[in-house]
Design a protein around this motif. Structure first.
Motif, PDB file in Angstrom:
ATOM      1  N   GLN A  13       0.842  -1.205   0.000  1.00 48.35           N
ATOM      2  CA  GLN A  13       0.000   0.000   0.000  1.00 48.35           C
ATOM      3  C   GLN A  13       0.876   1.254   0.000  1.00 48.35           C
ATOM      4  O   GLN A  13       0.573   2.224  -0.705  1.00 48.35           O
ATOM      5  CB  GLN A  13      -0.904   0.024   1.226  1.00 48.35           C
ATOM      6  CG  GLN A  13      -2.041  -0.965   1.182  1.00 48.35           C
ATOM      7  CD  GLN A  13      -2.856  -0.905   2.463  1.00 48.35           C
ATOM      8  OE1 GLN A  13      -3.083   0.173   3.012  1.00 48.35           O
ATOM      9  NE2 GLN A  13      -3.280  -2.057   2.939  1.00 48.35           N
ATOM     10  N   ALA A  17       1.180   4.139  -2.831  1.00 51.05           N
ATOM     11  CA  ALA A  17       0.914   5.535  -2.480  1.00 51.05           C
ATOM     12  C   ALA A  17       2.102   6.446  -2.808  1.00 51.05           C
ATOM     13  O   ALA A  17       2.030   7.652  -2.609  1.00 51.05           O
ATOM     14  CB  ALA A  17       0.571   5.639  -0.999  1.00 51.05           C
ATOM     15  N   ARG A  31       1.742   2.770   8.850  1.00 54.44           N
ATOM     16  CA  ARG A  31       0.359   3.244   9.058  1.00 54.44           C
ATOM     17  C   ARG A  31       0.305   4.770   9.159  1.00 54.44           C
ATOM     18  O   ARG A  31      -0.570   5.408   8.585  1.00 54.44           O
ATOM     19  CB  ARG A  31      -0.245   2.614  10.307  1.00 54.44           C
ATOM     20  CG  ARG A  31      -0.541   1.153  10.149  1.00 54.44           C
ATOM     21  CD  ARG A  31      -1.250   0.593  11.373  1.00 54.44           C
ATOM     22  NE  ARG A  31      -1.364  -0.835  11.324  1.00 54.44           N
ATOM     23  CZ  ARG A  31      -2.242  -1.504  10.584  1.00 54.44           C
ATOM     24  NH1 ARG A  31      -3.080  -0.839   9.826  1.00 54.44           N
ATOM     25  NH2 ARG A  31      -2.279  -2.821  10.594  1.00 54.44           N
ATOM     26  N   LEU A  34       0.948   6.317   5.689  1.00 59.18           N
ATOM     27  CA  LEU A  34      -0.231   6.161   4.836  1.00 59.18           C
ATOM     28  C   LEU A  34      -1.350   7.112   5.263  1.00 59.18           C
ATOM     29  O   LEU A  34      -2.045   7.680   4.419  1.00 59.18           O
ATOM     30  CB  LEU A  34      -0.723   4.709   4.865  1.00 59.18           C
ATOM     31  CG  LEU A  34       0.133   3.731   4.078  1.00 59.18           C
ATOM     32  CD1 LEU A  34      -0.252   2.294   4.431  1.00 59.18           C
ATOM     33  CD2 LEU A  34      -0.012   3.964   2.583  1.00 59.18           C
ATOM     34  N   ARG A  35      -1.505   7.300   6.573  1.00 57.61           N
ATOM     35  CA  ARG A  35      -2.523   8.226   7.080  1.00 57.61           C
ATOM     36  C   ARG A  35      -2.220   9.649   6.608  1.00 57.61           C
ATOM     37  O   ARG A  35      -3.095  10.369   6.142  1.00 57.61           O
ATOM     38  CB  ARG A  35      -2.558   8.168   8.608  1.00 57.61           C
ATOM     39  CG  ARG A  35      -3.661   9.008   9.226  1.00 57.61           C
ATOM     40  CD  ARG A  35      -3.594   8.985  10.745  1.00 57.61           C
ATOM     41  NE  ARG A  35      -2.391   9.624  11.263  1.00 57.61           N
ATOM     42  CZ  ARG A  35      -2.213  10.954  11.336  1.00 57.61           C
ATOM     43  NH1 ARG A  35      -3.150  11.763  10.922  1.00 57.61           N
ATOM     44  NH2 ARG A  35      -1.083  11.445  11.804  1.00 57.61           N
ATOM     45  N   ARG A  36      -0.945  10.029   6.688  1.00 58.85           N
ATOM     46  CA  ARG A  36      -0.550  11.376   6.275  1.00 58.85           C
ATOM     47  C   ARG A  36      -0.754  11.588   4.771  1.00 58.85           C
ATOM     48  O   ARG A  36      -1.210  12.647   4.350  1.00 58.85           O
ATOM     49  CB  ARG A  36       0.909  11.635   6.641  1.00 58.85           C
ATOM     50  CG  ARG A  36       1.137  11.799   8.120  1.00 58.85           C
ATOM     51  CD  ARG A  36       2.625  11.916   8.443  1.00 58.85           C
ATOM     52  NE  ARG A  36       2.857  12.239   9.821  1.00 58.85           N
ATOM     53  CZ  ARG A  36       2.892  13.496  10.299  1.00 58.85           C
ATOM     54  NH1 ARG A  36       2.719  14.506   9.491  1.00 58.85           N
ATOM     55  NH2 ARG A  36       3.100  13.701  11.576  1.00 58.85           N
ATOM     56  N   VAL A  37      -0.411  10.585   3.971  1.00 58.57           N
ATOM     57  CA  VAL A  37      -0.608  10.685   2.518  1.00 58.57           C
ATOM     58  C   VAL A  37      -2.105  10.801   2.222  1.00 58.57           C
ATOM     59  O   VAL A  37      -2.514  11.567   1.350  1.00 58.57           O
ATOM     60  CB  VAL A  37       0.024   9.478   1.788  1.00 58.57           C
ATOM     61  CG1 VAL A  37      -0.411   9.437   0.328  1.00 58.57           C
ATOM     62  CG2 VAL A  37       1.542   9.545   1.872  1.00 58.57           C
ATOM     63  N   GLY A  38      -2.902  10.060   2.966  1.00 57.51           N
ATOM     64  CA  GLY A  38      -4.351  10.120   2.794  1.00 57.51           C
ATOM     65  C   GLY A  38      -4.917  11.503   3.066  1.00 57.51           C
ATOM     66  O   GLY A  38      -5.956  11.882   2.527  1.00 57.51           O
ATOM     67  N   LYS A  39      -4.218  12.268   3.899  1.00 61.66           N
ATOM     68  CA  LYS A  39      -4.655  13.634   4.214  1.00 61.66           C
ATOM     69  C   LYS A  39      -4.072  14.660   3.253  1.00 61.66           C
ATOM     70  O   LYS A  39      -4.246  15.856   3.429  1.00 61.66           O
ATOM     71  CB  LYS A  39      -4.260  13.994   5.643  1.00 61.66           C
ATOM     72  CG  LYS A  39      -5.067  13.258   6.686  1.00 61.66           C
ATOM     73  CD  LYS A  39      -4.720  13.753   8.072  1.00 61.66           C
ATOM     74  CE  LYS A  39      -5.642  13.147   9.100  1.00 61.66           C
ATOM     75  NZ  LYS A  39      -5.363  13.674  10.442  1.00 61.66           N
ATOM     76  N   GLY A  40      -3.295  14.185   2.252  1.00 61.60           N
ATOM     77  CA  GLY A  40      -2.795  15.090   1.234  1.00 61.60           C
ATOM     78  C   GLY A  40      -1.327  15.472   1.350  1.00 61.60           C
ATOM     79  O   GLY A  40      -0.850  16.295   0.569  1.00 61.60           O
ATOM     80  N   GLU A  41      -0.627  14.911   2.303  1.00 60.54           N
ATOM     81  CA  GLU A  41       0.797  15.226   2.461  1.00 60.54           C
ATOM     82  C   GLU A  41       1.609  14.517   1.371  1.00 60.54           C
ATOM     83  O   GLU A  41       1.297  13.386   1.022  1.00 60.54           O
ATOM     84  CB  GLU A  41       1.258  14.764   3.846  1.00 60.54           C
ATOM     85  CG  GLU A  41       2.533  15.400   4.309  1.00 60.54           C
ATOM     86  CD  GLU A  41       2.804  15.135   5.778  1.00 60.54           C
ATOM     87  OE1 GLU A  41       3.910  14.666   6.083  1.00 60.54           O
ATOM     88  OE2 GLU A  41       1.913  15.399   6.608  1.00 60.54           O
ATOM     89  N   PRO A  43       4.196  12.132  -0.372  1.00 61.78           N
ATOM     90  CA  PRO A  43       4.669  10.835   0.129  1.00 61.78           C
ATOM     91  C   PRO A  43       6.011  10.865   0.854  1.00 61.78           C
ATOM     92  O   PRO A  43       6.146  10.273   1.924  1.00 61.78           O
ATOM     93  CB  PRO A  43       4.753   9.972  -1.131  1.00 61.78           C
ATOM     94  CG  PRO A  43       3.759  10.573  -2.061  1.00 61.78           C
ATOM     95  CD  PRO A  43       3.793  12.039  -1.772  1.00 61.78           C
TER      96      PRO A  43
END
Length: 52
Positions: A13, A17, A31, A34-41, A43
């Motif tokens: 994953q 990402a 984790r 991945l959470r940070r990337v999910g918020k737009g940060e 990679p």
């Protein structure tokens, strides 16, 4: 799913990402990144922040 399979899935994953070079990251670090990337940060920034 075993711990090894779960970790492999998280690494995949992260790779998908755009978080490159994640082989030495812990499950918790993966984790978080991945959470940070999910918020737009971006990679790589997410990876650096998660490894702190």
């Amino acid at each position: 799913m075993g711990d090894r399979e779960k970790l492999h899935d998280l690494r995949q994953q992260a790779h998908d990402a755009g978080i490159e070079g994640n082989s030495k990251m812990t499950e918790e670090q993966l984790r978080e990144a991945l959470r940070r990337v999910g918020k737009g940060e971006p990679p790589q920034m997410a990876k650096q922040e998660a490894r702190r």
